[in-house]
Design a protein around this motif. Structure first.
Motif, PDB file in Angstrom:
ATOM      1  N   TYR A  50       0.842  -1.193   0.000  1.00 35.60           N
ATOM      2  CA  TYR A  50       0.000   0.000   0.000  1.00 35.60           C
ATOM      3  C   TYR A  50       0.879   1.246   0.000  1.00 35.60           C
ATOM      4  O   TYR A  50       1.811   1.368   0.795  1.00 35.60           O
ATOM      5  CB  TYR A  50      -0.951  -0.025   1.200  1.00 35.60           C
ATOM      6  N   ASN A  51       0.561   2.169  -0.902  1.00 35.11           N
ATOM      7  CA  ASN A  51       1.354   3.373  -1.101  1.00 35.11           C
ATOM      8  C   ASN A  51       0.668   4.583  -0.471  1.00 35.11           C
ATOM      9  O   ASN A  51      -0.562   4.589  -0.298  1.00 35.11           O
ATOM     10  CB  ASN A  51       1.570   3.597  -2.605  1.00 35.11           C
ATOM     11  N   ASP A  52       1.453   5.598  -0.143  1.00 41.71           N
ATOM     12  CA  ASP A  52       0.948   6.793   0.533  1.00 41.71           C
ATOM     13  C   ASP A  52      -0.129   7.530  -0.265  1.00 41.71           C
ATOM     14  O   ASP A  52      -0.979   8.196   0.310  1.00 41.71           O
ATOM     15  CB  ASP A  52       2.091   7.763   0.841  1.00 41.71           C
ATOM     16  N   ASP A  53      -0.100   7.421  -1.595  1.00 35.30           N
ATOM     17  CA  ASP A  53      -1.058   8.150  -2.425  1.00 35.30           C
ATOM     18  C   ASP A  53      -2.396   7.415  -2.600  1.00 35.30           C
ATOM     19  O   ASP A  53      -3.247   7.838  -3.384  1.00 35.30           O
ATOM     20  CB  ASP A  53      -0.457   8.460  -3.795  1.00 35.30           C
TER      21      ASP A  53
END
Length: 161
Positions: A50-53
Motif C-alpha cells: 500500500y502506497n501513501d497516495d
C-alpha cells in the motif's frame, strides 16, 4: 482463437507459470486496464504493497526459476497506473547497507532462495536474474547480518559445466 489463447495464458499464469507473461502484458495498458484485468491475466498477487497516495502495488514474482518480478501499481480508482519489471540494474542499485528484509522485498519482490550460513553469520537471499553467454544462470544476492539488515550485495554464476 485469440480469446481461447488468452484464457489458456490466464490459466497458466494463475498456476504460476510465466510462459504467457509476454502475451498477458501486451493485453494490459496503463491508464486503461483495470485491477480486474490484471487479476484476470495474472491471478492474485503474491504481495500487496500500500502506497501513501492511496494506490496499491501488486507483486508478481516469477522466482525461483524465472528471471522477472512484475510490480503493478493500481490507482485508488482501480486503474492500472504502471507495470515495472524490477529485477534490473536500477533496482539492484537501490539496495543499500542497513535496509531491512521488508525494504528489500518491496524493491525486488520475493527471493527465489533464502539460505542461512552460520559460520559467516549471515542469511543470503537470491534472485535468478539472467544467464551468462554459456547458459549458466546468474543470481543477484543480498547478504543480511544477524540483525536482519543488509550487509552487502553480490552476484553468483551457477556453473553447470
Amino acid at each position: 482463437m485469440k480469446r481461447l489463447f488468452t484464457v489458456l495464458c490466464s490459466l497458466l499464469a494463475a498456476l504460476g507459470l510465466a510462459a504467457c507473461d509476454h502475451f498477458n502484458l501486451k493485453e494490459l495498458e496503463p491508464g486503461v486496464s483495470t485491477a480486474a484485468d490484471v487479476r484476470q491475466r495474472f491471478g492474485p498477487p503474491q504481495m500487496e504493497w500500500y502506497n501513501d497516495d492511496g494506490s496499491v502495488t501488486w507483486e508478481y514474482s516469477r522466482q525461483p526459476m524465472g528471471t522477472e518480478c512484475f510490480m503493478m501499481t493500481i490507482g485508488a480508482d482501480s486503474v492500472l497506473r504502471r507495470v515495472d519489471q524490477v529485477l534490473n540494474e536500477n533496482s539492484f542499485a537501490r539496495i543499500q547497507r542497513g535496509m531491512s528484509g521488508d525494504e528489500v522485498r518491496r524493491i525486488l519482490g520475493a527471493p527465489g532462495t533464502r539460505e542461512r550460513f552460520d559460520l559467516a553469520k549471515e542469511t543470503v537471499w537470491g534472485w535468478r536474474v539472467g544467464k551468462e553467454a554459456s547458459g549458466d544462470p546468474v543470481f543477484f544476492l543480498v547478504h543480511f547480518n544477524d540483525d536482519g539488515r543488509v550487509a552487502r550485495t553480490s552476484r553468483f554464476v551457477e556453473l553447470r559445466g
